[in-house]
Design a protein around this motif. Structure first.
Motif, PDB file in Angstrom:
ATOM      1  N   ASP A  38       0.842  -1.202   0.000  1.00 20.21           N
ATOM      2  CA  ASP A  38       0.000   0.000   0.000  1.00 20.21           C
ATOM      3  C   ASP A  38       0.881   1.257   0.000  1.00 20.21           C
ATOM      4  OD1 ASP A  38       0.892  -0.376   2.605  1.00 20.21           O
ATOM      5  OD2 ASP A  38      -1.015   0.165   3.538  1.00 20.21           O
ATOM      6  N   SER A  39       1.645   1.414  -1.065  1.00 22.07           N
ATOM      7  CA  SER A  39       2.601   2.522  -1.176  1.00 22.07           C
ATOM      8  C   SER A  39       1.935   3.886  -1.318  1.00 22.07           C
ATOM      9  CB  SER A  39       3.563   2.273  -2.335  1.00 22.07           C
ATOM     10  OG  SER A  39       2.852   2.141  -3.538  1.00 22.07           O
ATOM     11  N   GLN A  62       0.114   4.942   0.994  1.00 25.20           N
ATOM     12  CA  GLN A  62       0.085   5.375   2.391  1.00 25.20           C
ATOM     13  C   GLN A  62       1.426   6.007   2.757  1.00 25.20           C
ATOM     14  OE1 GLN A  62      -2.465   5.321   4.315  1.00 25.20           O
ATOM     15  NE2 GLN A  62      -3.832   3.799   3.440  1.00 25.20           N
ATOM     16  N   LYS A  63       1.411   6.852   3.781  1.00 28.27           N
ATOM     17  CA  LYS A  63       2.641   7.488   4.241  1.00 28.27           C
ATOM     18  C   LYS A  63       3.640   6.439   4.739  1.00 28.27           C
ATOM     19  CE  LYS A  63       4.372  11.177   7.209  1.00 28.27           C
ATOM     20  NZ  LYS A  63       4.027  12.239   8.148  1.00 28.27           N
ATOM     21  N   PRO A  92       3.785   2.590   4.265  1.00 28.29           N
ATOM     22  CA  PRO A  92       3.231   1.350   3.708  1.00 28.29           C
ATOM     23  C   PRO A  92       3.628   0.134   4.541  1.00 28.29           C
ATOM     24  CG  PRO A  92       4.675   2.466   2.115  1.00 28.29           C
ATOM     25  CD  PRO A  92       4.743   3.228   3.389  1.00 28.29           C
ATOM     26  N   ARG A  99       1.145  -2.799   4.458  1.00 30.12           N
ATOM     27  CA  ARG A  99       0.161  -3.844   4.157  1.00 30.12           C
ATOM     28  C   ARG A  99       0.365  -4.364   2.732  1.00 30.12           C
ATOM     29  NH1 ARG A  99      -5.418  -0.979   5.107  1.00 30.12           N
ATOM     30  NH2 ARG A  99      -4.360   0.466   3.708  1.00 30.12           N
ATOM     31  N   LYS A 114      -7.605   2.086  -2.963  1.00 26.89           N
ATOM     32  CA  LYS A 114      -7.045   2.639  -1.735  1.00 26.89           C
ATOM     33  C   LYS A 114      -7.901   2.325  -0.506  1.00 26.89           C
ATOM     34  CE  LYS A 114      -4.687   6.449  -4.054  1.00 26.89           C
ATOM     35  NZ  LYS A 114      -4.580   7.917  -4.158  1.00 26.89           N
ATOM     36  N   GLN A 115      -9.061   1.758  -0.705  1.00 23.92           N
ATOM     37  CA  GLN A 115      -9.933   1.371   0.413  1.00 23.92           C
ATOM     38  C   GLN A 115      -9.346   0.141   1.105  1.00 23.92           C
ATOM     39  OE1 GLN A 115     -14.089   1.088  -0.788  1.00 23.92           O
ATOM     40  NE2 GLN A 115     -13.596   2.324  -2.587  1.00 23.92           N
ATOM     41  N   ASP A 116      -9.663  -0.039   2.398  1.00 27.72           N
ATOM     42  CA  ASP A 116      -9.163  -1.199   3.140  1.00 27.72           C
ATOM     43  C   ASP A 116      -9.578  -2.510   2.495  1.00 27.72           C
ATOM     44  OD1 ASP A 116      -7.891   0.412   4.968  1.00 27.72           O
ATOM     45  OD2 ASP A 116      -9.505   0.309   6.438  1.00 27.72           O
ATOM     46  N   TRP A 144      -6.419  -5.158   2.026  1.00 30.37           N
ATOM     47  CA  TRP A 144      -5.054  -4.808   2.415  1.00 30.37           C
ATOM     48  C   TRP A 144      -4.822  -5.348   3.824  1.00 30.37           C
ATOM     49  CZ3 TRP A 144      -1.847  -2.954  -1.099  1.00 30.37           C
ATOM     50  CH2 TRP A 144      -2.366  -2.278  -2.203  1.00 30.37           C
ATOM     51  N   SER A 167      -1.720  -6.440   6.871  1.00 30.27           N
ATOM     52  CA  SER A 167      -0.326  -6.393   7.322  1.00 30.27           C
ATOM     53  C   SER A 167       0.174  -7.823   7.558  1.00 30.27           C
ATOM     54  CB  SER A 167      -0.229  -5.594   8.622  1.00 30.27           C
ATOM     55  OG  SER A 167      -0.901  -6.291   9.659  1.00 30.27           O
TER      56      SER A 167
END
Length: 150
Positions: A20-21, A23-24, A26, A28, A110-112, A123, A125
């Motif tokens: 999930d790049s 995100q600030k 990433p 996940r 970009k949603q979970d 996404w 972790s």
């Protein structure tokens, strides 16, 4: 032993890791809910002679991402035997691992969690994947390989 297993391989797959790049920080990976295996899996495609264009074309179509926004990097491969949930028997696999760098993520991705063409994505972790009971039972070796590679 690995050389002997090469003669038994009938199941070559490319495993595609997407972080999930967008995100600030990433942390996940993108997984999907595989109905045949009954668990979450990293994106994967039956190997087409290590053809990165083949993989990128399928990623583009599956995730509705522009082809030129996908960059693949080869991480390595693992040959191993495991139980196939779909075939209900042990098989020898050769898994080639790639990380896909996506330049522009569509907002939907970009949603979970989200759905595209009836396929459910999420996404997660590493700790979430490691504690998922179905992943632990059916696909933990892949999680362990990914931890070693990234």
């Amino acid at each position: 032993m690995d050389i002997n297993k090469l003669n038994e391989i009938a199941h070559n797959h490319s495993i595609i890791l997407i972080k999930d790049s967008f995100q600030k920080f990433p942390n996940r990976f993108l997984v999907y809910d595989d109905k045949r295996w009954g668990c979450k899996l990293f994106l994967n495609y039956k190997d087409n002679f290590n053809n990165e264009d083949f993989i990128k074309k399928h990623l583009s179509g599956d995730l509705k991402i522009e082809l030129e926004d996908i960059k693949l990097s080869y991480l390595g491969q693992r040959i191993h035997e495991k139980y196939s949930e779909s075939a209900k028997k042990r098989k020898v696999y050769c898994h080639k691992f790639y990380i896909a760098d996506i330049k522009k993520f569509p907002d939907k991705i970009k949603q979970d969690s989200f759905e595209i063409d009836g396929k459910e994505y999420q996404w997660l972790s590493m700790p979430e994947l490691e504690t998922d009971k179905d992943v632990q039972k059916k696909n933990y070796d892949m999680v362990r390989f990914v931890k070693e590679l990234v």
